[in-house]
Design an enzyme around this catalytic site. Sequence first.
Site, short mmCIF file in Angstrom:
data_model
loop_
_atom_site.label_atom_id
_atom_site.label_comp_id
_atom_site.label_asym_id
_atom_site.label_seq_id
_atom_site.Cartn_x
_atom_site.Cartn_y
_atom_site.Cartn_z
N ARG A 67 40.67 66.73 44.65
CA ARG A 67 41.28 67.99 44.24
C ARG A 67 40.32 69.18 44.37
NH1 ARG A 67 44.59 66.24 38.88
NH2 ARG A 67 43.16 64.51 38.98
N LYS A 173 39.02 47.42 41.27
CA LYS A 173 39.56 46.89 40.02
C LYS A 173 39.59 48.00 38.96
CE LYS A 173 35.63 46.14 37.34
NZ LYS A 173 35.26 46.05 36.00
N HIS A 203 33.08 43.93 43.59
CA HIS A 203 31.73 44.05 44.14
C HIS A 203 30.83 42.87 43.78
CE1 HIS A 203 30.87 45.85 40.16
NE2 HIS A 203 29.68 45.35 40.35
N LYS A 207 27.84 40.51 46.31
CA LYS A 207 26.42 40.31 46.05
C LYS A 207 25.90 39.13 46.88
CE LYS A 207 26.43 42.10 41.34
NZ LYS A 207 25.44 43.18 41.43
N GLU A 241 24.71 42.69 29.63
CA GLU A 241 24.19 44.03 29.93
C GLU A 241 23.43 44.52 28.71
OE1 GLU A 241 26.98 46.77 32.22
OE2 GLU A 241 28.33 45.35 31.27
N ASP A 260 37.37 43.72 31.56
CA ASP A 260 36.44 44.43 32.44
C ASP A 260 35.58 43.46 33.25
OD1 ASP A 260 35.46 46.98 33.30
OD2 ASP A 260 33.59 46.56 32.25
N HIS A 265 35.49 39.77 37.77
CA HIS A 265 34.22 39.32 38.35
C HIS A 265 33.90 37.86 38.01
CE1 HIS A 265 33.66 43.45 39.22
NE2 HIS A 265 33.23 43.82 38.03
#
Lengths: 517, 337
Positions: A67, A173, A203, A207, A241, A260, A265
Amino acid sequence: MSVAVIPNTEENVLQDPLRFERRVPPCAIVIFGASGDLSKRKLLPSLYRLFFERRISTEFAVIGSSRTPMSDDQFRERMKESVSKFLEDAPFDEDVWKSFAQCLFYVPGDLGNAESYDRIRQKLDEVEKSHQTAGNVVFYLSTQPSYYAEAIQALGEHGLTKGNGWRRVIIEKPFGHDLESARKLNIEIHKVLDESAVYRIDHYLGKETVQNILAFRFGNGIFEPLWNRRYISFIQITAAESIGVEGRGGYYQEAGALRDMIQNHLSQVMATVAMEPPSVFDADNVRDERAKLLRSVRVMKPEDVSKYAVAGQYGPAKVGGQDLPGFLQEPSVSPEAQTDTYAAVTFFIDNWRWAGVPIYIRSGKRMPKRVTDIAIQFHAPPLGLFTQETKSGPREARPNLLVLRIQPEEGISLRFLSKSPGSGMRVRPVSMDFNYGSSFGERSPTAYETLLLDAMNGDPTLYTRQDMVEASWQIVQPILDVWAHTKFDFPNYPAGSWGPKASDEMLARQGHVWRVP
Amino acid sequence: MSSAPIYPAQPENILKGLGKLWTSLGQEESHQGKPTVIRACAMTLIVATDETDCGFAASQMISELMREHPSRGIVLAVDKSAEDRLQARVLAQCWKPFGKAQQICCEQIEILSSPDNWPNVGPTLVGLTVADLPVIFWCRHKGALDVSATRDQNAGLEVILDLSSKVIIDTEGEDAASSFALISRLRQQGRIVADLEWARLTFWREAFAQIFDNRARTNKFSNFHTIEIVHTGDKVTPGASYAAGWFASVSRANITLRRTDGFGPGLHAIRMLSEGETITFERTGPECARLSTTTGRERSYSYAEPGLYPLLHQELTILGADRAFDAAFSRAGEFVR
């Protein structure tokens, strides 16, 4: 004098796969959401890197659209800043950038505005001639997932999904918010596109070390005979994480760790670890096996959810002298939020290979460190001849453990027992290590480089297919349903710890413990 | 260089020295109770050299290569200053990946030989190669490769060639005719030979291959009737001959070679001409090259004169037959003047 035997073929006779990198056919990439974070941090740096390495054809163009009103030159200038900032382990070359920048174009527009698509079509026609892109186009929807169906429908209505060359669409995703919305999204997509033109990016599958699981399992003859319930006691998949939600509190509050990470994944990683060998290493066969594995995962009954799944949410803590906020104190997060920032699930795969072998998957934020690995615990020997010295005295020796490390120190370790030097028969665990970085010192491509290259080459092996997406929603849906109606006593683990106590108890019921990665 | 102890170069002494080296590295490098040294080895890499630096440059190169090609490196330096008997020392080349706790180490053996002892290196080397892994021989011993090599020099060379699964030479700056005669002789003996001068062409070959990845152009490849190879220097180099041989192996075009004073050394430009289009790939500066077509395509490339490292990296990646090289070599001799 010898006479050249010139092959009479349409193949490129100058190719030398032994020495040249695989490269892509001529094409244009249209990025919707081109001024967004993903474009700046991942997509453009990856494309520039592929261009720098001469893996992208000279007949190539990128058309950014979003935009924000911008000219081609302004877009190039912005992207130059991003590329030079976010390029990973690679040099930025001014001359090469100038050539690359000549391939960058910008079309301002709104996904909901019909004129935007007409302008994109015009630009595609232009670059097909000026950059000889052969009519091949990849559309990358780097937008809010809620726009996918609408955007794909509009691409179809404006004739953009057909042309002189192939047309492919990449989406990120999450593919739906639950099983029902995933199915609905797939129906909408298929009204316009054949499944073969849809590239759902995950993704994690791009890897190098996840791809290496396939090489490890199916390129070596010695592991596969052990890869079953007879020799393997359980499998643990950890994706931890150390960071919190980092400004994405609003999004994360609606998603949670199960949606998530585990639904997409980690369930794909589980499928890669546990799938049957494909008969041929091609996209269809590999994805068939992954999908088959996901369909074999036992779907929990609602009454089993509390036994086999644990939700957690981090609370405030002091780590390294620093005060870390709890999830509920993060910006844009409701103080009442029932979001799982940690999820642990025990899956069982109902097939002959894995029957009875628990597969534990956990993922969480604000854990002690960033680590993703897969630990495969083998059975102890049938008769324990040796004891192992520990701080608390001798105990039965620990069984073999194979660890596939995805990040950060990519590699493979095998723990086995060895006699301690000296008299007496004391054993202790030692580790045989393969370090990906040390054995292959060259720079590994990033996941986005790999996946973009694959999409341009028409190789969807590392992309998820409709049936895989639906199968992975199928296995987490009962958990989501039960959790949606549960009032959790959050927070239940402090930031900087390995998760809630209930997670340890879940494993203890099976006689197992989480390993500390 | 290392101050490692020097041994008489008998395999048992050297292997014992290596054993001690690893034990001491393991003890020194213990960190939080965990061993922090990984030994890496994917091949035996023998480098023979008669340069006057006693193998220093070769050792440096092995140390650089170890990240991508971990090996047991054996540097065999032939020097007049060497003592009568063969002498050896062992050392480890280590590096620590950024942010990682573990050091990756490769072992290296340096053997110093007088020219008289060169024919006797065989028994030492036979005992030092790593079992079950390829043995690559990078020959920097110009004297032994020369047509005027003595019988003794040939004898020393033959022993190493017999141990090796691949031999790497570099004909850069050499006379093309005698270089090709040497390669032919080695190939006739059934050896896999690689020439770094061929690897220097990869950048050029790849650029042209990429142009013809476009299906529209692939179909027109046979329309290119003339291919012009422009080189610097007075004589046609082995590299220019390889480039011509490569095109001759895949095309019926008329191939011409022409000299210029442009950027070099070696190739300056390659031009393909057809009725409808001319494609030119040329050096436009010391560090850049440009691809242009008369149909309007243009692209700049970052060009670095390839050093030994990337060239050896290419060759160490290919352990078996190299069909493109074989085909180009079979035609390259036609362009030697």
